[in-house]
Scaffold this motif. Structure first.
Motif, short mmCIF file in Angstrom:
data_model
loop_
_atom_site.label_atom_id
_atom_site.label_comp_id
_atom_site.label_asym_id
_atom_site.label_seq_id
_atom_site.Cartn_x
_atom_site.Cartn_y
_atom_site.Cartn_z
N SER A 147 0.85 -1.19 0.00
CA SER A 147 0.00 0.00 0.00
C SER A 147 0.89 1.24 0.00
CB SER A 147 -0.91 0.01 1.23
OG SER A 147 -1.67 1.20 1.26
N LEU A 148 0.70 2.10 -1.00
CA LEU A 148 1.41 3.37 -1.08
C LEU A 148 0.41 4.48 -0.84
CD1 LEU A 148 3.31 1.37 -2.58
CD2 LEU A 148 3.92 3.26 -4.08
N GLY A 149 0.60 5.22 0.24
CA GLY A 149 -0.30 6.31 0.59
C GLY A 149 -0.14 7.49 -0.35
N GLN A 150 -0.82 8.58 0.01
CA GLN A 150 -0.81 9.78 -0.82
C GLN A 150 0.59 10.38 -0.94
OE1 GLN A 150 -3.99 12.67 -0.12
NE2 GLN A 150 -2.40 14.22 0.08
N ASN A 151 0.93 10.84 -2.16
CA ASN A 151 2.16 11.58 -2.42
C ASN A 151 3.42 10.78 -2.14
OD1 ASN A 151 3.45 13.96 -3.33
ND2 ASN A 151 3.83 14.57 -1.21
N VAL A 152 3.43 9.52 -2.57
CA VAL A 152 4.62 8.67 -2.41
C VAL A 152 5.36 8.62 -3.73
CG1 VAL A 152 5.38 6.27 -2.03
CG2 VAL A 152 3.64 7.29 -0.54
N ASN A 153 6.69 8.72 -3.67
CA ASN A 153 7.53 8.60 -4.85
C ASN A 153 8.44 7.38 -4.67
OD1 ASN A 153 8.82 9.55 -7.37
ND2 ASN A 153 10.59 9.74 -6.04
N ILE A 154 8.41 6.48 -5.64
CA ILE A 154 9.31 5.33 -5.66
C ILE A 154 10.25 5.53 -6.84
CG2 ILE A 154 9.51 2.82 -5.77
CD1 ILE A 154 7.90 3.86 -3.32
N ALA A 155 11.53 5.73 -6.54
CA ALA A 155 12.51 6.05 -7.58
C ALA A 155 12.89 4.84 -8.42
CB ALA A 155 13.76 6.65 -6.93
N SER A 156 13.58 5.11 -9.50
CA SER A 156 14.07 4.06 -10.39
C SER A 156 14.92 3.05 -9.62
CB SER A 156 14.93 4.67 -11.50
OG SER A 156 14.15 5.51 -12.31
N ASN A 157 14.76 1.78 -9.99
CA ASN A 157 15.58 0.68 -9.48
C ASN A 157 15.40 0.37 -8.00
OD1 ASN A 157 16.71 0.48 -12.11
ND2 ASN A 157 18.02 2.21 -11.61
N VAL A 158 14.40 0.94 -7.36
CA VAL A 158 14.11 0.60 -5.96
C VAL A 158 13.41 -0.75 -5.93
CG1 VAL A 158 12.59 1.22 -4.03
CG2 VAL A 158 14.01 2.96 -5.11
N LYS A 159 13.74 -1.55 -4.91
CA LYS A 159 13.10 -2.85 -4.73
C LYS A 159 12.32 -2.83 -3.42
CE LYS A 159 16.32 -5.59 -7.48
NZ LYS A 159 16.05 -4.75 -8.56
N ILE A 160 11.03 -3.19 -3.51
CA ILE A 160 10.15 -3.22 -2.35
C ILE A 160 9.53 -4.60 -2.28
CG2 ILE A 160 8.02 -2.27 -1.39
CD1 ILE A 160 8.79 0.40 -2.68
#
Length: 189
Positions: A41-54
């Motif tokens: 779950s990604l809440g409001q105004n979340v930025n996931i940058a290039s090449n990030v692993k979650i």
């Protein structure tokens, strides 16, 4: 991505991978090359940058940017407005690019409180708890409770989130722990 929910105000770049059951709420941006697991779950105004692993089951609250060089394992919780960095000596005039980024790994089940800062180049141990507003400037042992600026260990936390006493037995769920080199380890019952 049929079972993925992306709010119409959010943008997912081509080349990003998002697992089943993940929900991306208002005003988010997931950049090319990012990998997000299932049931996140990604809440409001979340930025996931290039090449990030979650990993799977991760919850990222409002106003969090996860920058390149950061990896979040399964079941990590990122509180509102927590901060990750990826460069120890940034300069706008002299950008170094991703070759200079310091890796930050947040271990399985770790929780990072609201407005906490994780300075890059450190490992946050599994099931640790970083208190609201804390500033992490060193590696965090597994199951450690970290508070303050700079963050210092103030105790131990069970996998279920309960604070542990000196006997390292959880009064809530009954798990028993022993100390090991990198924090705590659950003892088989």
């Amino acid at each position: 991505m049929d079972s993925v929910f992306v709010h119409e105000s959010s943008y997912v770049d081509e080349g990003a991978v998002i697992g089943e059951g993940t929900k991306i709420w208002y005003f988010c941006h997931v950049q090319n090359g990012a990998e997000i697991g299932c049931n996140c779950s990604l809440g409001q105004n979340v930025n996931i940058a290039s090449n990030v692993k979650i990993g799977n089951g991760v919850k990222i609250q409002n106003n969090v940017s996860v920058y390149e060089g950061v990896e979040l394992a399964d079941y990590v919780f990122c509180g509102p407005s927590c901060v990750f960095t990826n460069d120890l000596t940034p300069r706008a005039k002299y950008p170094k690019g991703n070759a200079a980024y310091k890796r930050t790994l947040v271990g399985k089940g770790a929780s990072i409180g609201a407005n906490a800062t994780i300075v890059c180049g450190h490992e946050v141990g599994a099931w640790s708890l970083i208190g609201a507003g804390a500033v992490v400037v060193s590696d965090v042992p597994s199951h450690a409770l970290m508070l303050g600026v700079p963050a210092k260990q103030k105790g131990w936390v069970c996998e279920c989130g309960c604070l542990l006493g000196e006997d390292l037995v959880c009064s809530d769920c009954g798990r028993v722990y022993c100390k090991v080199d990198n924090g705590l380890e659950e003892v088989e019952r």
